[in-house]
Design a protein around this motif. Structure first.
Motif, PDB file in Angstrom:
ATOM      1  N   GLY A  42     -18.037  30.285 -32.318  1.00 59.86           N
ATOM      2  CA  GLY A  42     -18.550  28.960 -32.655  1.00 59.86           C
ATOM      3  C   GLY A  42     -18.396  28.650 -34.130  1.00 59.86           C
ATOM      4  O   GLY A  42     -18.088  27.522 -34.520  1.00 59.86           O
ATOM      5  N   ALA A  43     -18.593  29.668 -34.972  1.00 56.05           N
ATOM      6  CA  ALA A  43     -18.395  29.471 -36.412  1.00 56.05           C
ATOM      7  C   ALA A  43     -16.929  29.201 -36.731  1.00 56.05           C
ATOM      8  O   ALA A  43     -16.617  28.344 -37.573  1.00 56.05           O
ATOM      9  CB  ALA A  43     -18.887  30.697 -37.170  1.00 56.05           C
ATOM     10  N   PRO A  51     -11.533  20.175 -40.811  1.00 53.11           N
ATOM     11  CA  PRO A  51     -10.323  19.425 -41.190  1.00 53.11           C
ATOM     12  C   PRO A  51      -9.923  18.375 -40.155  1.00 53.11           C
ATOM     13  O   PRO A  51      -9.424  17.305 -40.523  1.00 53.11           O
ATOM     14  CB  PRO A  51      -9.238  20.491 -41.311  1.00 53.11           C
ATOM     15  N   VAL A  52     -10.150  18.677 -38.884  1.00 54.40           N
ATOM     16  CA  VAL A  52      -9.823  17.701 -37.840  1.00 54.40           C
ATOM     17  C   VAL A  52     -10.709  16.476 -37.984  1.00 54.40           C
ATOM     18  O   VAL A  52     -10.253  15.331 -37.847  1.00 54.40           O
ATOM     19  CB  VAL A  52      -9.969  18.336 -36.439  1.00 54.40           C
ATOM     20  N   ALA A  53     -11.976  16.680 -38.302  1.00 59.11           N
ATOM     21  CA  ALA A  53     -12.892  15.558 -38.481  1.00 59.11           C
ATOM     22  C   ALA A  53     -12.535  14.741 -39.720  1.00 59.11           C
ATOM     23  O   ALA A  53     -12.653  13.516 -39.716  1.00 59.11           O
ATOM     24  CB  ALA A  53     -14.323  16.074 -38.590  1.00 59.11           C
ATOM     25  N   ILE A  54     -12.102  15.398 -40.780  1.00 59.03           N
ATOM     26  CA  ILE A  54     -11.712  14.682 -41.992  1.00 59.03           C
ATOM     27  C   ILE A  54     -10.464  13.848 -41.731  1.00 59.03           C
ATOM     28  O   ILE A  54     -10.380  12.683 -42.151  1.00 59.03           O
ATOM     29  CB  ILE A  54     -11.499  15.668 -43.161  1.00 59.03           C
ATOM     30  N   LEU A  55      -9.493  14.423 -41.042  1.00 58.91           N
ATOM     31  CA  LEU A  55      -8.252  13.694 -40.764  1.00 58.91           C
ATOM     32  C   LEU A  55      -8.453  12.520 -39.814  1.00 58.91           C
ATOM     33  O   LEU A  55      -7.815  11.479 -39.958  1.00 58.91           O
ATOM     34  CB  LEU A  55      -7.193  14.636 -40.198  1.00 58.91           C
ATOM     35  N   SER A  56      -9.337  12.679 -38.837  1.00 55.84           N
ATOM     36  CA  SER A  56      -9.542  11.602 -37.857  1.00 55.84           C
ATOM     37  C   SER A  56     -10.631  10.621 -38.278  1.00 55.84           C
ATOM     38  O   SER A  56     -10.682   9.512 -37.757  1.00 55.84           O
ATOM     39  CB  SER A  56      -9.881  12.190 -36.494  1.00 55.84           C
ATOM     40  N   GLY A  57     -11.510  11.037 -39.155  1.00 56.15           N
ATOM     41  CA  GLY A  57     -12.599  10.172 -39.582  1.00 56.15           C
ATOM     42  C   GLY A  57     -13.780  10.175 -38.621  1.00 56.15           C
ATOM     43  O   GLY A  57     -14.732   9.433 -38.805  1.00 56.15           O
ATOM     44  N   ASN A  58     -13.747  10.998 -37.610  1.00 54.72           N
ATOM     45  CA  ASN A  58     -14.827  11.093 -36.632  1.00 54.72           C
ATOM     46  C   ASN A  58     -15.593  12.381 -36.892  1.00 54.72           C
ATOM     47  O   ASN A  58     -15.134  13.475 -36.575  1.00 54.72           O
ATOM     48  CB  ASN A  58     -14.234  11.079 -35.213  1.00 54.72           C
ATOM     49  N   TRP A  59     -16.794  12.277 -37.450  1.00 56.21           N
ATOM     50  CA  TRP A  59     -17.556  13.434 -37.867  1.00 56.21           C
ATOM     51  C   TRP A  59     -18.162  14.199 -36.701  1.00 56.21           C
ATOM     52  O   TRP A  59     -18.595  15.340 -36.858  1.00 56.21           O
ATOM     53  CB  TRP A  59     -18.633  13.037 -38.866  1.00 56.21           C
ATOM     54  N   ALA A  60     -18.180  13.599 -35.536  1.00 54.16           N
ATOM     55  CA  ALA A  60     -18.694  14.307 -34.361  1.00 54.16           C
ATOM     56  C   ALA A  60     -17.755  15.421 -33.909  1.00 54.16           C
ATOM     57  O   ALA A  60     -18.148  16.301 -33.138  1.00 54.16           O
ATOM     58  CB  ALA A  60     -18.917  13.331 -33.219  1.00 54.16           C
ATOM     59  N   LEU A  61     -16.530  15.408 -34.394  1.00 51.88           N
ATOM     60  CA  LEU A  61     -15.572  16.440 -34.019  1.00 51.88           C
ATOM     61  C   LEU A  61     -15.924  17.803 -34.616  1.00 51.88           C
ATOM     62  O   LEU A  61     -15.431  18.827 -34.144  1.00 51.88           O
ATOM     63  CB  LEU A  61     -14.160  16.037 -34.437  1.00 51.88           C
ATOM     64  N   ILE A  62     -16.761  17.823 -35.637  1.00 51.59           N
ATOM     65  CA  ILE A  62     -17.199  19.107 -36.199  1.00 51.59           C
ATOM     66  C   ILE A  62     -18.031  19.859 -35.163  1.00 51.59           C
ATOM     67  O   ILE A  62     -17.788  21.035 -34.878  1.00 51.59           O
ATOM     68  CB  ILE A  62     -17.998  18.898 -37.503  1.00 51.59           C
ATOM     69  N   ILE A  63     -18.995  19.177 -34.567  1.00 54.86           N
ATOM     70  CA  ILE A  63     -19.838  19.798 -33.546  1.00 54.86           C
ATOM     71  C   ILE A  63     -19.039  20.080 -32.286  1.00 54.86           C
ATOM     72  O   ILE A  63     -19.202  21.123 -31.652  1.00 54.86           O
ATOM     73  CB  ILE A  63     -21.059  18.917 -33.257  1.00 54.86           C
ATOM     74  N   ALA A  64     -18.141  19.159 -31.932  1.00 58.61           N
ATOM     75  CA  ALA A  64     -17.300  19.383 -30.759  1.00 58.61           C
ATOM     76  C   ALA A  64     -16.393  20.595 -30.960  1.00 58.61           C
ATOM     77  O   ALA A  64     -16.154  21.364 -30.023  1.00 58.61           O
ATOM     78  CB  ALA A  64     -16.463  18.142 -30.464  1.00 58.61           C
ATOM     79  N   GLY A  65     -15.904  20.789 -32.172  1.00 57.17           N
ATOM     80  CA  GLY A  65     -15.087  21.964 -32.469  1.00 57.17           C
ATOM     81  C   GLY A  65     -15.885  23.251 -32.348  1.00 57.17           C
ATOM     82  O   GLY A  65     -15.384  24.257 -31.843  1.00 57.17           O
ATOM     83  N   ALA A  66     -17.140  23.229 -32.801  1.00 56.25           N
ATOM     84  CA  ALA A  66     -17.991  24.416 -32.695  1.00 56.25           C
ATOM     85  C   ALA A  66     -18.282  24.742 -31.231  1.00 56.25           C
ATOM     86  O   ALA A  66     -18.221  25.907 -30.821  1.00 56.25           O
ATOM     87  CB  ALA A  66     -19.289  24.208 -33.463  1.00 56.25           C
ATOM     88  N   LEU A  67     -18.597  23.728 -30.447  1.00 54.42           N
ATOM     89  CA  LEU A  67     -18.877  23.968 -29.030  1.00 54.42           C
ATOM     90  C   LEU A  67     -17.638  24.441 -28.282  1.00 54.42           C
ATOM     91  O   LEU A  67     -17.698  25.364 -27.471  1.00 54.42           O
ATOM     92  CB  LEU A  67     -19.429  22.692 -28.379  1.00 54.42           C
ATOM     93  N   THR A  68     -16.509  23.815 -28.559  1.00 52.87           N
ATOM     94  CA  THR A  68     -15.260  24.222 -27.911  1.00 52.87           C
ATOM     95  C   THR A  68     -14.871  25.634 -28.331  1.00 52.87           C
ATOM     96  O   THR A  68     -14.437  26.444 -27.508  1.00 52.87           O
ATOM     97  CB  THR A  68     -14.130  23.238 -28.262  1.00 52.87           C
TER      98      THR A  68
END
Length: 126
Positions: A42-43, A51-68
């Motif tokens: 998860g970490a 970086p994916v959230a910064i590039l897309s501008g969607n900050w929810a992708l940080i949590i989605a990345g951790a869960l995935t």
């Protein structure tokens, strides 16, 4: 009534070996191994999600990345660790981690393991 597993006084003839063993929770992992895998993967997913959230501008992708990362890591690690632990003692994995820390990260503390490499001899010195 006395069966073949107990004596006349009601005590058992054998010593149960599975009483002190941690139960397998998910995918061949014990609870400690499962939680360690989930937190570590998860970490990694969290770090990769930034970086994916910064590039897309969607900050929810940080949590989605951790869960995935946690789910994928648990799925992959359970298969790998199950194959590594097959036909080995219960404490094998923990001793391997302890040996790795003793050899490559001695600043984390004294592991109490002997890490001498070389030939052993059994002769007298006079």
């Amino acid at each position: 009534m006395v069966d073949d597993q107990s004596l006349n006084d009601g005590t058992l003839k054998f010593l149960p070996t599975n009483l002190n063993r941690q139960p397998v929770i998910m995918g061949g992992l014990t609870a400690d191994e499962m939680w360690g895998t989930v937190f570590l993967s998860g970490a990694v997913g969290l770090v990769l999600g930034i970086p994916v959230a910064i590039l897309s501008g969607n900050w929810a992708l940080i949590i989605a990345g951790a869960l995935t990362g946690g789910v994928l890591g648990l799925t992959v690690a359970s298969r790998i660790l199950r194959k590594m632990k097959r036909n080995r003692p219960d404490t094998w994995f923990y001793r391997q981690v302890q040996l790795y820390i003793a050899q490559y990260a001695p600043l984390w503390g004294d592991s109490g393991l002997i890490t001498r490499s070389g030939a052993w001899t059994c002769r007298r010195t006079e």
